[in-house]
Design an enzyme around this catalytic site. Structure first.
Site, PDB file in Angstrom:
ATOM      1  N   GLY A   1      81.741  25.451  16.515  1.00  0.00           N
ATOM      2  CA  GLY A   1      81.853  26.707  15.801  1.00  0.00           C
ATOM      3  C   GLY A   1      81.860  26.457  14.312  1.00  0.00           C
ATOM      4  CE1 TYR A   2      77.565  25.346  11.553  1.00  0.00           C
ATOM      5  CE2 TYR A   2      77.474  26.386  13.703  1.00  0.00           C
ATOM      6  CZ  TYR A   2      77.023  25.443  12.812  1.00  0.00           C
ATOM      7  OH  TYR A   2      76.025  24.577  13.187  1.00  0.00           O
TER       8      TYR A   2
END
Length: 156
Positions: free
Chosen positions: A29-30
Site C-alpha cells: 500500500g501507499y
C-alpha cells in the site's frame, strides 16, 4: 544515489507457469505519493519493507528500500495506506542469465499479469522468453502506484 533499472512487459499465454520456481503473496500500500516520489509499505511472508521510489517515467528511477518489522508493516497496511491495496502473487522465473518477477494481480487488479526484469544498465541485453508480450515500461498505467488510483478492473 540508489537506482533501479527495471523493464516491464505484458505476458502472452500461460507457458511461464511451468518455469516458475517460487512464488510469494505480496500486499502493498501507499503511504504517500507526490509528483516526485511515492512511499509504500510491502509485506510478504515473514518480511516487510518501506520503499521510496522516484516518480519519473522510464526504466531507470531512484529507489530506496528498508526492512521494517512485519507487525508494523501490517498495521500500516491496515490503517494508514490509501486503498485499495495492491494484492498479488509474485512468481520467480529464471530465464537465461536473468531473474524475472511475474506479478499476477488479484483484488481490484485481478486479470493483470506483468513480468519485470531488473538490469545492471539500461542497454543490458537479455533473452526474451517466448511468453513475453509488449513492453509497458513507459506506460504509467502499469505502475503499482497508478493501479491504486485506477485499478485494472476499471479500464475499458
Amino acid at each position: 544515489m540508489a537506482a533501479e533499472i527495471e523493464r516491464k512487459f505484458l505476458i502472452q499465454g500461460e507457458q511461464w507457469r511451468a518455469e516458475a520456481h517460487a512464488s510469494r503473496v505480496v500486499r502493498q500500500g501507499y503511504l504517500a505519493g507526490t509528483e516526485r516520489a511515492s512511499v509504500r509499505v510491502r509485506a510478504s511472508d515473514d518480511q516487510a519493507w518501506l520503499n521510496i521510489k522516484g516518480a519519473t517515467l522510464g526504466i531507470q528511477r531512484q529507489e530506496y528500500e528498508y526492512t521494517i518489522p512485519l507487525d508494523e508493516a501490517r498495521e500500516m497496511l491496515d490503517t494508514l495506506c490509501n486503498g485499495p491495496l495492491i494484492e498479488k502473487t509474485r512468481h520467480f522465473v529464471h530465464h537465461g542469465s536473468h531473474l524475472w518477477e511475474i506479478d499476477e494481480f488479484f483484488g481490484d487488479n485481478a486479470g493483470l499479469v506483468v513480468a519485470e526484469i531488473e538490469l545492471g544498465h539500461e542497454d543490458e541485453p537479455f533473452e526474451r522468453p517466448a511468453w513475453l508480450g509488449d513492453e509497458v515500461s513507459d506506460d504509467p498505467r502499469y505502475y503499482n502506484v497508478s493501479l491504486v488510483r485506477h485499478p485494472y478492473r476499471e479500464w475499458s
